[in-house]
Design an enzyme around this catalytic site. Structure first.
Site, PDB file in Angstrom:
ATOM      1  NE  ARG A   1      20.042   9.816  37.528  1.00 48.71           N
ATOM      2  CZ  ARG A   1      20.209   8.807  36.697  1.00 48.71           C
ATOM      3  NH1 ARG A   1      21.254   8.745  35.904  1.00 48.71           N
ATOM      4  NH2 ARG A   1      19.324   7.840  36.638  1.00 48.71           N
TER       5      ARG A   1
ATOM      6  CD  GLU B   1      -3.686  -3.558  62.318  1.00 49.39           C
ATOM      7  OE1 GLU B   1      -3.305  -2.738  61.460  1.00 49.39           O
ATOM      8  OE2 GLU B   1      -3.143  -3.689  63.423  1.00 49.39           O
TER       9      GLU B   1
ATOM     10  CE  LYS C   1      -2.749   0.859  60.413  1.00 48.67           C
ATOM     11  NZ  LYS C   1      -1.368   0.936  59.949  1.00 48.67           N
TER      12      LYS C   1
ATOM     13  CG  ASP D   1      -1.232  -6.921  61.587  1.00 52.73           C
ATOM     14  OD1 ASP D   1      -0.559  -6.767  60.549  1.00 52.73           O
ATOM     15  OD2 ASP D   1      -0.819  -6.642  62.730  1.00 52.73           O
TER      16      ASP D   1
ATOM     17  CE  LYS E   1       3.926  -0.435  56.315  1.00 56.31           C
ATOM     18  NZ  LYS E   1       4.088  -1.840  56.747  1.00 56.31           N
TER      19      LYS E   1
END
Lengths: 284, 284, 284, 284, 284, 284
Positions: F98, F195, F165, F216, F133
């Site tokens: 598994r 960004e 960012k 973005d 992510k």
């Protein structure tokens, strides 16, 4: 009293072993917000040891619990005596209970047995010693419990004390070589103890300049002879089959130290119960 | 038979505890290239358990050692019987010795005592069970040793079995609520066992649909009554003060299971010695 | 010579620190199947220490590499001397290079400096000792390197030796109390060393029954006086500002031990280079 | 400023290394409830670095201690200046002392030396860089200390920067192939730096589109020539034997960066002492 | 609801993976003392799961942050709904953001999909089950999210439930042998589930005394037939290709359980954004 | 290709999670000495990724197993194609199955989806990028699988790439300050990516000297405009809602990079089955 980082590591391993991904009975049967109080009680007479370890288990699982010791390590608790109280989340208390008891019962069991040995040699010069025959992973707790019970610690491990056994002597090609090499190589902060099986070896050990000598499985008479021969110049440690029945007789020979493997390799857990009562419906 | 990754972790913790930065006696007294053979021998009659664990300790410390088991787990060894041999670096053998023996002696001690309990109930339907009262960190070995001795394992931990105790019932506000919640929330692969103290609670547990019932500290007569009432529809487990003296009488009531905490919380280590003989002067 | 489990742990931490998710330069610039041989060479004269550690780093990263030591620990290598060869996957060699060199250069640096101190006191009774002033996490290697350089180890850590400093005495409320407590509580395998700053404290330490005495920051004359007073009954350790320039003069006072923090807290890395040559196109 | 989880891990390893099962001197000589205050003082002029790390060691051992920094990282402390105070349990302070100092002295030693290098190149365009030649396991602290001393960090490890050395070029079969593969495979967030040994290689590196070029062990003249040739289009890093004596001359050639392995591979620990005074008899 | 020690371990691994030696952008672009508030908002409709895990990530990185959940696990959030707020050090919030979101989005994605399956079988007796097809290392979170979405958990792992598959039967040499051995060897707290592919195997499983039977990749008609045959005496679990389109039809056959691997092996992350606003200039 | 130490750590965590104290079904149903062969087969078309990881799981559990890959990473396997074979102890194969499949199916699922994206942009200059992510703990595998599928890696984590960012800019008080600080503080081996949400911010980023710019959530037209404005001087990365349907249109604007979170946050596991056949009765 115990190095906390080492203690927490033991507790975490124990909690992880018993809880793993979760306590399914408690998690499913309770809502989760029930609160209450639990009381730990002695079910037979015992020397208390590890009461802080007992509390630390609950607090490691849930820092919001409140733990109150009602006895101190080293005190004798009688049957029915209250040992400690824990209050807060019932789910946390129920989940931590078994691990906390497993450690506390083992430690108190060790202290209780050690106390019997210490009592048996009271009035002699002999100290009761533990050995390295501890439960793997729990040595720090086992040896602490021996101290609580009035015993003394032999070296903690292979790294903090020298004990030359017959195997070392054989492998080194003789006691003289072994001791010479050790003197040259180990820190000056360590004494040298040598294991001997008879008077001939005792003489060799004395000649080699041992600081302490372990009398391995000698008879009472021979031990007395060794004490006489050593004349207080080195510490003498009696070892091998040191039962509670026999220990006084050994102590009376005048040896300085008596090491007892059974204190930690054949522990009889002290009997302690935890009773939980719900008192409220929601944790703060 | 044991998940190796879990076993190696236990062994590494144990070796680290005993060796830390190094075995100073062996490191200093030997040159380091001495080779030899060591023989492990039973010093009293015992059920052998953990012989592979014993070997694994030596191999974990030094993969170049050669380990040969002379008995298999479950066999009975008599006083003086050869159990295993290890050959190779004497320094490695001497350094690993204590940890290897600590584990092997504990496991064989558990198996030996379990065998006595199993023998005591032979011919009845009762199986001897262990509990979660194991040495923290060693449960996987403790429970394996119980199986070797002819006992059976209760749940391993809080995550793989359900046992509803009086505290759970009290906290949940009744047996019906507790069981209902559990049925709703836990995997369908688990049975539900409920602890009861008397016949009234037994009736409630049966009504709630328990798969198994733990009879906590009941007298012999009451246990017999419980067996009669249950009529074979659920498993009955007797628990509480299950001494070797009393266990046969309990088994004769017809209970299915008898759980014995002392198997693992009050272990008497089996007596095993390791004798080392030097045979050569240089490791290959 | 070093406990392998402890060594591998240090190496894994070091490799993980330097490689993390991967060596991007090597991983991207090479195909991955290039093979070759690398040669480690001394760029200045040095005492070799840690050659097995050096090799172990490569083998920990890639067990398929072949490592051949061309010198042994303790030997003196001259500028340009070949120290070791590694053959196999070029990618593995390039990725392990820095960690392997960082450890090897530090260890050889320590041994080289220790050798200078040992040489400086040759002919006296004084031994050069290290301290606990090591790089955190690397003590086992730092102290091994000191031995390789002809120095001796003081206690490894706080758990394997007793050294009562002024702070302990102050906190305990006097030297008598401190020593009494320690005699009662610590294993008999340990000697007791006491730090003193002047002749008055020396007298107290002798009276208290110290096994060894550390002379902290004393002048040459005062040390000589201490040696005279002690008369060979206890070991005397000189400590504090033990520069290479001054160490002979200190040794000539007749002290038994001279501890030098700088051996490990202010290491000058030995200069070692690794040259890699491609020899083949595909790993076996 | 430092990722706390990484810092705590380093501190725990260090405490564990030095304390293991316990500080036997402190544990035995003290009652355990003594309280006091300790003051850390500079014994020579130094750039302070790691004052929070110093405090964190005490707090990791015993969260009940109170730590107060009296200087900030980057400030210059003179001989005798108070650096920090710790108050609370004397036993905790004495047990944590050595680990705390070992880290603080190393870090301040690095910062102090880095400051000397930075001062030496003041007024030029050159920045002082560290390397990956750090003490294994301590890189995060070593590199932080370089920043405190006014230096700059080169890549942290093999995973966050590209530096193509001659070995990579040889293994790849040429600079063009190496750079082409790297451009194709590595994140666009990374620049490409290439090591060169002479002007010919410099031309190749420029032609291959390097973002930065490392001038390995070049002479002053050649470096000046390289600066002229590069014309500000790529960053130039001088490396190899960058002693304090020589660094200004190198900076004057107009290179952008000068990397100095000795900043971290040959640290001279700053001299800091900790003096403890008992003030009370019982911890709160 | 989750065993905290296990949760913290997952979070620490995740933070370490993403931060390693440090967040260079945040560490360099900010002064470090900026404070602010961040708001997590749902960008599509979703079932909230893991809101406490989300908060725990921030608090694990920086215990001084303040986390306030605005929804509870199990609630449905619409597009634009506020889910939670975090206030305190901006640097800490920015550094923890990605890990916190990765866990929260995965968990809410699992719960959202599970809810769809649960809704699809509403009114039938069938429960939706998860499987062991989870993201390695995240099973405790994956399975918790399934419960939040209205699903039920199958066994957690190989150690807490028995499922005999065709491979086990083949290896054991038949279903009778396999079941007999299992009954003898596993804890009585566990039920026995057997996987079958057709009616013949179903008969064998029933005859062997299975507590539950897994119908592997059967057609609708055959499943209905199995339900009829089993007559409610054992639990029936449908498995294999249980798409959202097909699940209602399966449930209508009367099976008790439907296990869906896709719930955890093919998760569609819920869309959640975190918006940060600076509000102050200095952390308290 | 992957750093083995990191890979083994992931596999050990996964095995431990699934096996814990043991695989009870396999352990009880089998004798333990059965041997056989297992074949992994693709059940739908897929890009193979992680075949070595798949094998490593079996070998980590049981080094005596023999693993043979029948496909290489990056190859396309059709429905029914044999992927790999494992032979040896059936118990080991069944226990590892598994975990091995969970990793292999996830990785191949990622590669398969990435291939679709790469194919979609074929002929344009755009590269498909992953993001951070990923499934916590599995990033090293997730990102490797993206490469296998023809995608490229963005920075691995917060420590190996700079991405400023809007939150960083707001907290820093403007783009100029943020970039200035970063240039001063971060290694010269790193590029600076900023960004931006619109053309105004694009101008600011260009003025600040960005090496790369992340567009973005811009519309197609605006992206085209950005490409025109940038004129090839900086890398442009398109991000936000990059579905398979839309990605070609985005690539046609001329951007250099397209980052797709769904590649790793919303993985659809590839369908792979493992069939085990017993072939012998006793492991060698």
């Amino acid at each position: 009293m115990l190095f906390r980082q080492a203690l927490i590591r033991v507790i975490r391993i124990a909690l992880d072993e018993d809880i793993g991904p979760g306590d399914i009975t408690t998690g499913a049967a309770l809502r989760g917000d029930e609160t209450g109080i639990a009381r730990a009680t002695a079910k037979t007479e015992m020397v208390v040891a590890g009461i802080d370890v007992f509390g630390e288990v609950f607090l490691t699982l849930d820092p919001a619990l409140v733990f109150t010791a009602r006895q101190r390590d080293g005190e004798t608790a009688g049957k029915g005596d209250l040992l400690a109280e824990i209050s807060g989340s019932l789910a946390s208390i129920l989940t931590a209970e078994r691990v906390a008891l497993n450690l506390f019962q083992r430690m108190s069991g060790i202290a209780t047995m050690t106390r019997r040995y210490s009592d048996a040699v009271r009035g002699t010069r002999a100290k009761i010693l533990d050995t390295r025959k501890t439960a793997p992973g729990l040595r720090i707790l086992d040896k602490y419990a021996v101290r609580v019970g009035g015993g003394h610690n032999h070296r903690f491990a292979l790294y903090d004390g020298i004990l030359i056994k017959d195997n070392h002597i054989a492998a080194a090609g003789g006691i003289v070589t072994a001791v010479k090499r050790i003197r040259e190589r180990v820190p000056h902060t360590l004494k040298i103890e040598i294991e001997v099986k008879n008077m001939t070896e005792l003489e060799e050990a004395l000649a080699a300049g041992a600081d302490a000598i372990l009398l391995d499985n000698m008879g009472i008479e021979e031990m007395a002879q060794a004490v006489h021969r050593a004349g207080g110049k080195v510490s003498l440690e009696a070892s091998g089959n040191m039962t509670l029945e026999r220990v006084r007789e050994v102590a009376d020979t005048g040896v300085d130290l008596i090491s007892v493997g059974a204190l930690t390799h054949s522990v009889m857990a002290a009997d302690i119960s935890l009773n939980v009562m719900q008192v409220g419906g929601r944790t703060s």
